[in-house]
Design a protein around this motif. Sequence first.
Motif, mmCIF file in Angstrom:
data_model
loop_
_atom_site.group_PDB
_atom_site.id
_atom_site.type_symbol
_atom_site.label_atom_id
_atom_site.label_comp_id
_atom_site.label_asym_id
_atom_site.label_seq_id
_atom_site.Cartn_x
_atom_site.Cartn_y
_atom_site.Cartn_z
ATOM 1 N N LEU A 124 -12.979 -25.772 -32.833
ATOM 2 C CA LEU A 124 -12.735 -26.658 -33.970
ATOM 3 C C LEU A 124 -13.467 -26.223 -35.246
ATOM 4 O O LEU A 124 -13.319 -26.844 -36.290
ATOM 5 C CB LEU A 124 -13.133 -28.094 -33.593
ATOM 6 C CG LEU A 124 -12.282 -28.679 -32.452
ATOM 7 C CD1 LEU A 124 -12.848 -29.996 -31.962
ATOM 8 C CD2 LEU A 124 -10.821 -28.849 -32.876
ATOM 9 N N LYS A 125 -14.233 -25.132 -35.161
ATOM 10 C CA LYS A 125 -14.981 -24.653 -36.325
ATOM 11 C C LYS A 125 -14.027 -24.067 -37.364
ATOM 12 O O LYS A 125 -13.134 -23.294 -37.037
ATOM 13 C CB LYS A 125 -15.985 -23.591 -35.870
ATOM 14 C CG LYS A 125 -16.931 -23.131 -36.937
ATOM 15 C CD LYS A 125 -18.355 -23.581 -36.654
ATOM 16 C CE LYS A 125 -19.223 -23.497 -37.884
ATOM 17 N NZ LYS A 125 -19.551 -22.130 -38.279
ATOM 18 N N MET A 156 -7.441 -32.865 -28.373
ATOM 19 C CA MET A 156 -7.243 -34.301 -28.566
ATOM 20 C C MET A 156 -6.608 -34.588 -29.920
ATOM 21 O O MET A 156 -5.716 -35.419 -30.040
ATOM 22 C CB MET A 156 -8.593 -35.035 -28.503
ATOM 23 C CG MET A 156 -9.348 -34.801 -27.219
ATOM 24 S SD MET A 156 -8.641 -35.720 -25.860
ATOM 25 C CE MET A 156 -9.756 -37.112 -25.881
ATOM 26 N N ASP A 157 -7.123 -33.907 -30.951
ATOM 27 C CA ASP A 157 -6.519 -34.031 -32.271
ATOM 28 C C ASP A 157 -5.351 -33.036 -32.328
ATOM 29 O O ASP A 157 -5.507 -31.869 -32.671
ATOM 30 C CB ASP A 157 -7.566 -33.709 -33.345
ATOM 31 C CG ASP A 157 -6.995 -33.830 -34.755
ATOM 32 O OD1 ASP A 157 -5.756 -33.932 -34.908
ATOM 33 O OD2 ASP A 157 -7.801 -33.823 -35.710
ATOM 34 N N VAL A 158 -4.179 -33.553 -31.934
ATOM 35 C CA VAL A 158 -3.037 -32.680 -31.676
ATOM 36 C C VAL A 158 -2.609 -31.881 -32.910
ATOM 37 O O VAL A 158 -2.338 -30.680 -32.825
ATOM 38 C CB VAL A 158 -1.850 -33.509 -31.136
ATOM 39 C CG1 VAL A 158 -0.631 -32.635 -30.921
ATOM 40 C CG2 VAL A 158 -2.232 -34.178 -29.832
ATOM 41 N N HIS A 160 -4.386 -30.990 -35.609
ATOM 42 C CA HIS A 160 -5.377 -29.969 -35.944
ATOM 43 C C HIS A 160 -5.314 -28.813 -34.949
ATOM 44 O O HIS A 160 -5.280 -27.640 -35.330
ATOM 45 C CB HIS A 160 -6.771 -30.612 -35.956
ATOM 46 C CG HIS A 160 -7.851 -29.710 -36.445
ATOM 47 N ND1 HIS A 160 -7.718 -28.942 -37.576
ATOM 48 C CD2 HIS A 160 -9.087 -29.439 -35.941
ATOM 49 C CE1 HIS A 160 -8.833 -28.241 -37.761
ATOM 50 N NE2 HIS A 160 -9.667 -28.519 -36.788
ATOM 51 N N ALA A 161 -5.274 -29.165 -33.657
ATOM 52 C CA ALA A 161 -5.244 -28.128 -32.620
ATOM 53 C C ALA A 161 -4.000 -27.257 -32.744
ATOM 54 O O ALA A 161 -4.081 -26.033 -32.628
ATOM 55 C CB ALA A 161 -5.311 -28.766 -31.235
ATOM 56 N N SER A 162 -2.856 -27.878 -33.035
ATOM 57 C CA SER A 162 -1.647 -27.057 -33.067
ATOM 58 C C SER A 162 -1.654 -26.151 -34.296
ATOM 59 O O SER A 162 -1.091 -25.060 -34.272
ATOM 60 C CB SER A 162 -0.374 -27.898 -32.971
ATOM 61 O OG SER A 162 -0.227 -28.683 -34.104
ATOM 62 N N GLU A 163 -2.363 -26.570 -35.353
ATOM 63 C CA GLU A 163 -2.491 -25.684 -36.513
ATOM 64 C C GLU A 163 -3.350 -24.453 -36.160
ATOM 65 O O GLU A 163 -2.987 -23.319 -36.487
ATOM 66 C CB GLU A 163 -3.115 -26.444 -37.678
ATOM 67 C CG GLU A 163 -2.958 -25.697 -38.986
ATOM 68 C CD GLU A 163 -3.593 -26.431 -40.146
ATOM 69 O OE1 GLU A 163 -3.310 -27.651 -40.280
ATOM 70 O OE2 GLU A 163 -4.365 -25.803 -40.874
ATOM 71 N N ILE A 164 -4.483 -24.702 -35.494
ATOM 72 C CA ILE A 164 -5.348 -23.574 -35.116
ATOM 73 C C ILE A 164 -4.612 -22.632 -34.158
ATOM 74 O O ILE A 164 -4.642 -21.410 -34.325
ATOM 75 C CB ILE A 164 -6.656 -24.071 -34.449
ATOM 76 C CG1 ILE A 164 -7.423 -24.992 -35.402
ATOM 77 C CG2 ILE A 164 -7.540 -22.894 -34.048
ATOM 78 C CD1 ILE A 164 -8.578 -25.724 -34.751
ATOM 79 N N LEU A 190 2.371 -29.297 -24.175
ATOM 80 C CA LEU A 190 3.286 -28.168 -23.991
ATOM 81 C C LEU A 190 4.416 -28.223 -24.993
ATOM 82 O O LEU A 190 4.930 -27.209 -25.439
ATOM 83 C CB LEU A 190 3.862 -28.175 -22.577
ATOM 84 C CG LEU A 190 2.875 -27.739 -21.508
ATOM 85 C CD1 LEU A 190 3.575 -27.711 -20.160
ATOM 86 C CD2 LEU A 190 2.298 -26.380 -21.835
ATOM 87 N N LYS A 191 4.805 -29.454 -25.348
ATOM 88 C CA LYS A 191 5.854 -29.616 -26.341
ATOM 89 C C LYS A 191 5.341 -29.209 -27.727
ATOM 90 O O LYS A 191 6.045 -28.568 -28.496
ATOM 91 C CB LYS A 191 6.281 -31.084 -26.334
ATOM 92 C CG LYS A 191 7.295 -31.490 -27.361
ATOM 93 C CD LYS A 191 7.596 -32.976 -27.160
ATOM 94 C CE LYS A 191 7.653 -33.738 -28.469
ATOM 95 N NZ LYS A 191 8.939 -33.638 -29.123
ATOM 96 N N LYS A 192 4.088 -29.552 -28.018
ATOM 97 C CA LYS A 192 3.539 -29.311 -29.356
ATOM 98 C C LYS A 192 3.011 -27.892 -29.576
ATOM 99 O O LYS A 192 3.041 -27.391 -30.681
ATOM 100 C CB LYS A 192 2.362 -30.280 -29.624
ATOM 101 C CG LYS A 192 2.752 -31.697 -29.850
ATOM 102 C CD LYS A 192 3.554 -31.877 -31.132
ATOM 103 C CE LYS A 192 2.680 -31.970 -32.373
ATOM 104 N NZ LYS A 192 3.483 -32.472 -33.537
#
Length: 273
Positions: A124-125, A156-158, A160-164, A190-192
């Motif tokens: 998350l950095k 958990m933060d979908v 943000h995570a999918s952007e990274i 898996l969808k995201k």
Amino acid sequence: YRAKEQGKNNYVVYKSIKSEGLNQLTLENSLRKALQNNEFELHYQPQMNIKTGQIFGAEALLRWNHPKIGYIPPNVFIPVAEELGLIVSIGEWVVEEACRELAKWRQSLPELRVAVNLSARQFLKQNLVARIYEIMQKTNTPAHCLELEITESMTMDVEHASEIIGQLKSLGVKVSIDDFGTGYSNLYYLKKFSVDSLKIDQSFIRDIVVDDNDADIVATIIAMADRLGIGVIAEGVETEEQLNFLIQHGCDSAQGYFFYRPLPAEEFRAVLR
Ligand code: C2E
Ligand code: MG
Ligand code: MG
Ligand code: MG
């Protein structure tokens, strides 16, 4: 029994930490100095293509070789390193060290890959993607030879995570979901997320031959990965019966004590030879 074994190992470590007169505070202080004192090591567990029996890569697993205590397992010190905010610099060392080691393997086996575990904080950095890119440049690592393992708890933060994950994918590095099946909302992720592979957690593999539910779950994860066009790797394979089950159900790859334990770098190189 594995959780018990793990518990026992941790207990033995804690006991020797105590007998060395190391309380939590001194443990923290020695962890702060471990990086500059070169006390970290990576061990490498071969990853097997179970259709051909060949090694296609290795997972790098962090070891802390404490001068007084000896090896301290990651489950003991990584949570402390997370808490102290040391995990980001340790994690960067891990990526760079794994890439330097990979460069040696690739001299004779150019398609070999290395997989590295990321911690939540590291993932998350802000500058993760830039740091990974710098390390790849510095060590001459082709992106497709580097795999980053994340866990569901980091996503958990979908959004943000999918952007990274999207940024990592555009660098060309591989992304896999570790301990798959132990988090929650797996199917939503898996969808995201466009990940390259799923690592089926060893808790599902353990009783695959004796527990019908585990067998069905694993068979279903393999079939699902296949339908989604992503890879699947079984973790913690310890017996030939487990391996046969996985082969019969179309699993691509596996790692586990049945093949190899995590090995010091020189030993892994010897296995490659
Ligand atoms: P993980 O990434 O799921 O790694 C798999 C763990 O299972 C490793 O434990 C490995 O040694 C062990 N293992 C492999 N095959 C078998 C088997 O057949 N049977 C059994 N019982 N165990 C097997 P290890 O090395 O103690 O690492 C534990 C966890 O620590 C890892 O789980 C990972 O979450 C974390 N970790 C390790 N290295 C790093 C690192 O460099 N950075 C971060 N952030 N986490 C790490
Ligand atoms: Mg892993
Ligand atoms: Mg795992
Ligand atoms: Mg694990």
